[in-house]
Design a protein around this motif. Structure first.
Motif, PDB file in Angstrom:
ATOM      1  N   ALA A  97     -48.651  51.068  70.884  1.00 57.48           N
ATOM      2  CA  ALA A  97     -48.232  51.659  69.606  1.00 57.48           C
ATOM      3  C   ALA A  97     -46.934  51.011  69.119  1.00 57.48           C
ATOM      4  O   ALA A  97     -46.841  50.553  67.972  1.00 57.48           O
ATOM      5  N   GLU A  98     -45.955  50.923  70.010  1.00 56.29           N
ATOM      6  CA  GLU A  98     -44.679  50.317  69.617  1.00 56.29           C
ATOM      7  C   GLU A  98     -44.882  48.870  69.168  1.00 56.29           C
ATOM      8  O   GLU A  98     -44.318  48.429  68.161  1.00 56.29           O
ATOM      9  N   ALA A  99     -45.717  48.151  69.898  1.00 52.45           N
ATOM     10  CA  ALA A  99     -45.984  46.749  69.537  1.00 52.45           C
ATOM     11  C   ALA A  99     -46.608  46.659  68.139  1.00 52.45           C
ATOM     12  O   ALA A  99     -46.200  45.850  67.299  1.00 52.45           O
ATOM     13  N   ALA A 100     -47.590  47.517  67.881  1.00 52.82           N
ATOM     14  CA  ALA A 100     -48.279  47.469  66.586  1.00 52.82           C
ATOM     15  C   ALA A 100     -47.339  47.852  65.440  1.00 52.82           C
ATOM     16  O   ALA A 100     -47.367  47.234  64.368  1.00 52.82           O
ATOM     17  N   PHE A 101     -46.484  48.846  65.682  1.00 55.95           N
ATOM     18  CA  PHE A 101     -45.541  49.263  64.628  1.00 55.95           C
ATOM     19  C   PHE A 101     -44.591  48.112  64.280  1.00 55.95           C
ATOM     20  O   PHE A 101     -44.324  47.826  63.114  1.00 55.95           O
ATOM     21  N   GLU A 125     -47.279  60.639  65.272  1.00 55.20           N
ATOM     22  CA  GLU A 125     -46.106  60.983  64.450  1.00 55.20           C
ATOM     23  C   GLU A 125     -44.832  61.010  65.296  1.00 55.20           C
ATOM     24  O   GLU A 125     -43.779  60.506  64.904  1.00 55.20           O
ATOM     25  N   HIS A 126     -44.944  61.594  66.467  1.00 55.69           N
ATOM     26  CA  HIS A 126     -43.786  61.649  67.372  1.00 55.69           C
ATOM     27  C   HIS A 126     -43.329  60.240  67.745  1.00 55.69           C
ATOM     28  O   HIS A 126     -42.124  59.951  67.804  1.00 55.69           O
ATOM     29  N   LEU A 127     -44.284  59.337  67.984  1.00 56.31           N
ATOM     30  CA  LEU A 127     -43.909  57.965  68.346  1.00 56.31           C
ATOM     31  C   LEU A 127     -43.219  57.256  67.182  1.00 56.31           C
ATOM     32  O   LEU A 127     -42.232  56.546  67.374  1.00 56.31           O
ATOM     33  N   VAL A 128     -43.736  57.460  65.967  1.00 52.81           N
ATOM     34  CA  VAL A 128     -43.121  56.829  64.781  1.00 52.81           C
ATOM     35  C   VAL A 128     -41.652  57.243  64.683  1.00 52.81           C
ATOM     36  O   VAL A 128     -40.766  56.399  64.506  1.00 52.81           O
ATOM     37  N   ARG A 135     -39.492  55.037  58.102  1.00 55.27           N
ATOM     38  CA  ARG A 135     -39.403  54.455  56.749  1.00 55.27           C
ATOM     39  C   ARG A 135     -40.513  53.452  56.484  1.00 55.27           C
ATOM     40  O   ARG A 135     -40.676  52.971  55.367  1.00 55.27           O
ATOM     41  N   ARG A 136     -41.249  53.052  57.490  1.00 51.94           N
ATOM     42  CA  ARG A 136     -42.267  52.006  57.326  1.00 51.94           C
ATOM     43  C   ARG A 136     -43.678  52.537  57.475  1.00 51.94           C
ATOM     44  O   ARG A 136     -44.610  51.964  56.930  1.00 51.94           O
ATOM     45  N   CYS A 137     -43.831  53.630  58.241  1.00 53.62           N
ATOM     46  CA  CYS A 137     -45.169  54.203  58.400  1.00 53.62           C
ATOM     47  C   CYS A 137     -45.407  55.189  57.262  1.00 53.62           C
ATOM     48  O   CYS A 137     -44.726  56.208  57.154  1.00 53.62           O
TER      49      CYS A 137
END
Ligand SMILES: NC(=O)NC1=NC(=O)NC1=O
Length: 244
Positions: A97-101, A125-128, A135-137
């Motif tokens: 998830a972090e990599a994709a964001f 949502e918690h990970l974002v 601000r990006r998702c």
């Protein structure tokens, strides 16, 4: 180099699919070791599954370190056990998830996430928020496809993910799609071709980020909270933990 790719659930077919997706993008000199825990849920679809998955990730990272892994990729969109894995690892540990964001944020001013069960949206949502991408998702969307239904033709998963992605791009006014499940890795290129925007699969992104960091001679900082765990005997575990 050797990268351990961990499917934190216990479905061997999914481990194989994730390993295939990782090998498809790995550089010629990179060996991929796709593994799964010896215990835990067959799919990770909520907070309770996540707890068991995190322990399974810790089990596999310990084994991977003993086997000389240069980096680890946690191939579940909840990034279970990420921080604990970094305590255990010398090399980089990348959550999909972090990599994709990160990748999506370098390709578009705003991205949308399309994931599996709606009940797992809150985990994304918690990970974002945890990673600082609020601000990006621009939006996170469940398709209510169960993780293990992704491979079932009867689920019509591809069409449902495509439709949800189209709606997300319009509703969120976003310009890229992040696939919210490691089990969607094999759909990425086809979706990108049909949607005409960047579609990021965290498994592939995670492998390339891990390769890049290792090739730069960079590993997990062992100062502060990512220092090796304190040596202690863990009740009920076969072997007490002692830092490598
Ligand atoms: N959002 C998700 O359903 N993530 C996942 N569950 C799994 O078992 N693997 C995933 O990537």
């Amino acid at each position: 180099m050797k990268i351990q790719v961990i499917n934190p659930n216990t479905t061997a077919a999914m481990t194989a699919k994730i390993g295939e997706a990782a090998r498809a993008v790995a550089a010629p000199g990179t060996a991929i070791d796709a593994v799964q825990p010896s215990f835990g849920a067959p799919s990770i679809e909520g907070h309770h599954d996540d707890v068991w998955a995190a322990a399974g990730v810790a089990e596999q990272v310990r084994a991977g370190e003993a086997a000389g892994a240069d980096a680890h990729v946690i191939a579940c969109f909840g990034d279970p056990g990420l921080h604990a894995a970094r305590e255990l690892s010398r090399g980089p540990v990348i959550g999909v998830a972090e990599a994709a964001f990160h990748c999506a944020s370098m390709l578009a001013t705003g991205f949308s996430v399309v994931t599996t069960l709606t009940r797992t949206v809150v985990i994304a949502e918690h990970l974002v928020l945890h990673y600082g991408f609020e601000r990006r998702c621009r939006g996170i969307h469940g398709t209510d496809i169960a993780v293990l239904e992704l491979d079932d033709p009867a689920s019509d998963a591809y069409a449902r993910i495509l439709a949800s992605s189209r709606e997300a791009l319009i509703h969120d006014r976003s310009s890229a799609i992040v696939l919210g499940c490691a089990g969607m890795a094999d759909l990425c290129r086809r979706l990108q071709g049909e949607l005409g925007v960047p579609v990021i699969d965290g498994v592939a992104a995670g492998v390339k980020l891990a390769e890049g960091l290792v090739s730069l001679g960079l590993g997990t900082s062992k100062r502060g909270d990512y220092a090796s765990p304190l040596p202690k005997v863990y009740a009920g575990l076969a072997a007490p933990y002692s830092p490598a």
